[in-house]
Design a protein around this motif. Structure first.
Motif, short mmCIF file in Angstrom:
data_model
loop_
_atom_site.label_atom_id
_atom_site.label_comp_id
_atom_site.label_asym_id
_atom_site.label_seq_id
_atom_site.Cartn_x
_atom_site.Cartn_y
_atom_site.Cartn_z
N ALA A 248 0.81 -1.22 0.00
CA ALA A 248 0.00 0.00 0.00
C ALA A 248 0.84 1.27 0.00
N ASP A 249 1.51 1.55 1.12
CA ASP A 249 2.26 2.81 1.25
C ASP A 249 3.34 2.92 0.19
N LYS A 250 3.31 4.00 -0.55
CA LYS A 250 4.25 4.31 -1.62
C LYS A 250 4.19 3.33 -2.79
N THR A 251 3.17 2.47 -2.78
CA THR A 251 2.92 1.60 -3.93
C THR A 251 1.60 1.99 -4.58
N LEU A 252 0.52 1.96 -3.83
CA LEU A 252 -0.76 2.41 -4.35
C LEU A 252 -0.77 3.92 -4.57
N ALA A 253 0.03 4.60 -3.78
CA ALA A 253 0.12 6.07 -3.86
C ALA A 253 1.51 6.48 -3.43
N GLN A 254 1.87 7.73 -3.68
CA GLN A 254 3.19 8.21 -3.26
C GLN A 254 3.27 8.43 -1.76
N GLU A 255 2.12 8.61 -1.10
CA GLU A 255 2.11 8.94 0.32
C GLU A 255 2.33 7.69 1.18
N ARG A 324 -3.51 6.79 -10.64
CA ARG A 324 -4.67 6.52 -11.48
C ARG A 324 -4.51 5.24 -12.29
N ASP A 325 -3.30 4.92 -12.72
CA ASP A 325 -3.11 3.69 -13.50
C ASP A 325 -3.45 2.46 -12.66
N ILE A 326 -3.10 2.49 -11.37
CA ILE A 326 -3.43 1.36 -10.50
C ILE A 326 -4.93 1.32 -10.25
N VAL A 327 -5.54 2.47 -10.02
CA VAL A 327 -7.00 2.52 -9.83
C VAL A 327 -7.71 1.93 -11.03
N ASN A 328 -7.30 2.32 -12.23
CA ASN A 328 -7.95 1.82 -13.44
C ASN A 328 -7.77 0.32 -13.60
N LEU A 329 -6.58 -0.18 -13.28
CA LEU A 329 -6.35 -1.63 -13.36
C LEU A 329 -7.26 -2.37 -12.38
N LEU A 330 -7.38 -1.85 -11.16
CA LEU A 330 -8.21 -2.51 -10.15
C LEU A 330 -9.69 -2.45 -10.52
N HIS A 331 -10.09 -1.40 -11.21
CA HIS A 331 -11.48 -1.35 -11.68
C HIS A 331 -11.72 -2.42 -12.75
N LEU A 332 -10.73 -2.69 -13.58
CA LEU A 332 -10.87 -3.77 -14.57
C LEU A 332 -10.97 -5.13 -13.87
N VAL A 333 -10.16 -5.31 -12.83
CA VAL A 333 -10.21 -6.56 -12.08
C VAL A 333 -11.57 -6.73 -11.43
N GLU A 359 -12.45 5.34 -3.73
CA GLU A 359 -12.24 5.05 -5.16
C GLU A 359 -13.26 4.06 -5.70
N GLY A 360 -14.23 3.64 -4.88
CA GLY A 360 -15.24 2.70 -5.33
C GLY A 360 -14.74 1.28 -5.47
N LEU A 361 -13.70 0.91 -4.72
CA LEU A 361 -13.07 -0.40 -4.86
C LEU A 361 -13.21 -1.27 -3.62
N ASP A 454 4.47 8.74 -14.38
CA ASP A 454 5.22 8.25 -15.55
C ASP A 454 6.45 9.09 -15.88
N TYR A 455 6.63 10.23 -15.19
CA TYR A 455 7.83 11.01 -15.45
C TYR A 455 8.94 10.67 -14.46
N ALA A 456 8.71 9.74 -13.56
CA ALA A 456 9.75 9.35 -12.60
C ALA A 456 10.90 8.65 -13.32
N THR A 457 12.08 8.69 -12.71
CA THR A 457 13.26 8.04 -13.28
C THR A 457 13.27 6.57 -12.91
N PRO A 458 13.44 5.68 -13.90
CA PRO A 458 13.46 4.24 -13.59
C PRO A 458 14.63 3.88 -12.67
N ARG A 459 14.44 2.80 -11.93
CA ARG A 459 15.51 2.26 -11.08
C ARG A 459 16.37 1.29 -11.89
N LEU A 460 17.67 1.32 -11.64
CA LEU A 460 18.63 0.33 -12.15
C LEU A 460 18.72 0.25 -13.67
N GLY A 461 18.05 1.13 -14.37
CA GLY A 461 18.05 1.06 -15.82
C GLY A 461 17.04 0.03 -16.30
#
Length: 692
Positions: A248-255, A324-333, A359-361, A454-461
């Motif tokens: 949850a923390d820092k996975t579902l959201a940055q907070e 939002r990308d995670i929210v949308n995926l979970l709505h599909l599930v 979020e209605g989930l 999506d503008y974050a820098t990827p880890r480890l390349g």
């Protein structure tokens, strides 16, 4: 121990054992022994008497510290008062050893009234009476955090005992010192510590807390987590095939809900310097252990009563914004019956339930987490991993895991498919970079990553940690795919297979001779089965009689890539290449050895290995290939495949989620055997059995 209180609160006689008979128990696991501490006059004896009526005498024994000291001191308390300080400490240690021995004998848990220190107001410093053996024996310490003004009043009105008059300011200073010292010492000695203040003040609440202390353990915690997962899987659901497990923390959201919670506490009325205790707790010697997370729960209990806690969680939830990308995926599930999503968090369950509800989930995405005693459990990093293994081995389900920090690594490594959520550099876990790099270097762990936002820098390349997008339709299709039977062609009962497999199984055949056998098997499997799966195409050849005729080769042979899984797959792959000489050839030891450039413009990839036992390596290669090429045909060629890998069990179900995947083998085997040393196929192929 408290040498001024002499009533034995369980009303049992304590024989006056000579000093020489006190023996430390040696064959007993550490029993639950709870210290009830507080300033003299804070009400320990009163609380102990009340707890006697609240708790079962079959499960608990009640001790007044000085009564036990009297029992182990020849001459009793009167003689104890005449001893040197060194001798007094020896008696105190014998007293707590006696309590432990009796707990080991009876199987009961103990509640012991005692003191940390005594501090006459005229003395500059107090005298600590809590001994090293106390700290080695206690499993829990409850501290009566009674306001100094009330303690002074209790002492003044105590009709049973004459107490020296002490100023309120001195009592307050004494109390602060004790609470600070005990909290630090308990963390160092793996003891759970909590203040008994207003939220825990009632006897019923305190009794519930003590009963929880008696029953809770690491195995108990694990069982509770599995029970909650089972309840989630079986509620209004049938035919589940895939489970998405999300931190949850820092996975579902940055907070981070814990950080926000204690920031809110710090801004509230009465906030003190210790209003942000989680960082201090997890940076202590407890680390991220079971005890540390249990201690975190007690900190939440100390902070608020139930109603105030829920109000604080509501405030924190309003400050969290899910990706939002995670929210949308979970709505599909949410629209499926065969895929379930479960949030498994080391953080606060109530916060994340409120976020998901917004979020209605909340009806379809359930949360396993803690924060309060009523939650019943704490989620540790090991619990996360154990839940993934439970889903795989007991429920036989395919598990896709999302996480962002070192606390998620064991869960990610255990999952069938691991996705690291990479946040902004300013907010993501700093320690994850190094630990993730170390884990990726380990054989068999090949996660992917999604950057959110999506503008974050990827880890480890993106070579070591391939990049995916949750909005990609091929990724979504793979998550929502239903299991289907695998396409498998094999020659197990054919006469040709019996001839070819004989030298492969002959212990006397090794080195170049065995490599030649594997090469012949590869050519046979390519010619006999790969052509059936992939098909043929015609082309013009010059007939030996001089005219043009039709010849045949593998369909799109020039757009075929043969990949031996090193090192055991190389000789057989050379045989496949003999059958299809126009195909490209590329070695791969780990999935990341295959990159976009290798698969560009390819129609088919043939993965070759000598033996497919569990199927885990093949699954990782297939997942990786699908992450960079959604439609390429994949054919797995092997000398031997364990039958369950392609017919039943978790790996077969996982592989069955992928379109365009086929298997071919010389034989299927019901014997799941992993070679070691002289029986390892790679060692036999390359004459390295002496190095095993």
């Amino acid at each position: 121990m408290e040498p001024y209180e002499i009533t034995c609160c369980d009303n049992r006689p304590h024989p006056r054992d000579p000093l020489s008979t006190e023996v430390e128990p040696t064959n007993c696991t550490k029993p639950v022994i709870i210290g009830l501490y507080g300033l003299p006059g804070s009400g320990k004896t009163f609380r102990l008497d009340k707890l006697k009526t609240e708790l079962s005498n079959d499960d608990f024994a009640f001790y007044d510290g000085s009564a036990v000291i009297a029992a182990v001191t020849p001459g009793g308390l009167q003689e104890f008062q005449n001893l040197t300080e060194e001798a007094k400490n020896d008696c105190r240690e014998r007293a707590i050893a006696k309590v432990k021995q009796e707990c080991c004998t009876t199987g009961k848990s103990a509640i012991v009234a005692g003191h940390y220190m005594f501090w006459p107001e005229q003395d500059e410093n107090g005298q600590t009476v809590c001994t090293p053996r106390d700290l080695a024996t206690y499993s829990h310490i409850l501290y009566l955090d009674v306001p100094a003004e009330l303690v002074a009043e209790f002492r003044l009105n105590d009709g049973k005992r004459s107490r020296p008059k002490v100023s309120i300011s001195h009592l307050a200073k004494w109390q602060v010192l004790e609470k600070t010292a005990l909290r630090r010492l308990c963390r160092h000695h793996d003891i759970l510590f909590t203040l008994v203040s207003r939220p825990l003040a009632s006897v019923s609440k305190l009794g519930s807390l003590i009963r929880d202390f008696r029953t809770h353990s690491i195995p108990h915690n694990k069982n509770l987590a599995e029970q909650k997962m089972l309840e989630i899987l079986t509620a209004n659901s049938d035919g589940v095939e895939t489970v998405i497990v999300l931190d949850a923390d820092k996975t579902l959201a940055q907070e981070d809900s814990g950080v926000l919670f204690w920031e809110h506490v710090r801004t509230g009325p009465g906030a003190g310097e210790d209003s942000d205790p989680l960082k201090a707790l997890f940076s202590s010697s407890l680390g991220y252990s079971y005890t540390a997370f249990r201690q975190a729960t007690l900190l939440y209990e100390e902070a608020f009563g139930d109603a105030e806690f829920e109000a604080c969680c509501q405030t924190v939830a309003s400050m969290i914004h899910m990706h939002r990308d995670i929210v949308n995926l979970l709505h599909l599930v949410r629209g499926t019956t065969h895929v379930r999503a479960v949030v498994v968090t080391c953080g606060i369950r109530s916060v994340w339930e409120k976020v998901l509800e917004r979020e209605g989930l909340s009806a379809t995405v359930k949360v396993i987490g803690g924060g309060r005693l009523r939650d019943g459990l704490v989620v540790t990093p090991s619990v996360k991993a154990e839940l993934v293994k439970y889903l795989q081995t007991v429920r036989h389900l395919y598990v896709l895991a999302f996480g962002d920090s070192p606390l998620d690594l064991e869960m990610l490594k255990a999952a069938d498919e691991a996705i690291v959520v990479t946040g902004e550099e300013t907010t993501r876990s700093n320690s994850m970079e190094k630990k993730l790099a170390e884990a990726v270097r380990e054989n068999g762990f090949h996660p992917r990553q999604v950057v959110l936002p999506d503008y974050a820098t990827p880890r480890l390349g993106t070579r070591r940690l391939p990049l995916i997008r949750l909005t990609d339709q091929h990724f979504i299709a793979s998550v929502l795919a239903r299991y289907q039977s695998l396409h498998v062609l094999h020659a197990t009962d054919r006469p040709a297979a019996k001839l070819l497999m004989t030298p492969m199984r002959d212990a006397s055949v090794s080195g170049s001779a065995l490599r030649e056998v594997h090469r012949r098997v590869g050519c046979y499997l390519g010619t006999e089965f790969c052509t059936q799966i992939i098909g043929l195409e015609s082309y013009h050849i010059t007939h030996v009689q001089g005219h043009q005729a039709d010849g045949y080769r593998l369909s799109n042979e020039k757009a075929t890539l043969i990949v031996p899984l090193m090192r055991g797959g190389e000789p057989m792959a050379f045989g496949v290449n003999d059958a299809f000489p126009l195909a490209m050839f590329h070695h791969a030891k780990v999935p990341s050895d295959l990159q976009h450039d290798h698969l560009n413009d390819m129609a088919t990839i043939i993965l070759v290995d000598s033996v497919v036992n569990t199927g885990k390596s093949v699954l990782q290669f297939v997942q990786h290939i699908r992450s960079i090429h959604a439609t390429i045909r994949i054919v797995v060629v092997a000398g031997v495949i364990h039958s369950q890998t392609v017919s039943a069990g978790r790996i077969a179900r996982a592989l069955g989620l992928f379109e365009g995947l086929s298997f071919t083998a010389l034989r299927l085997s019901d014997n799941q055997f992993t070679g070691r040393g002289t029986t390892d196929t790679g060692n036999r192929l390359f004459n390295t059995v002496h190095m095993a």
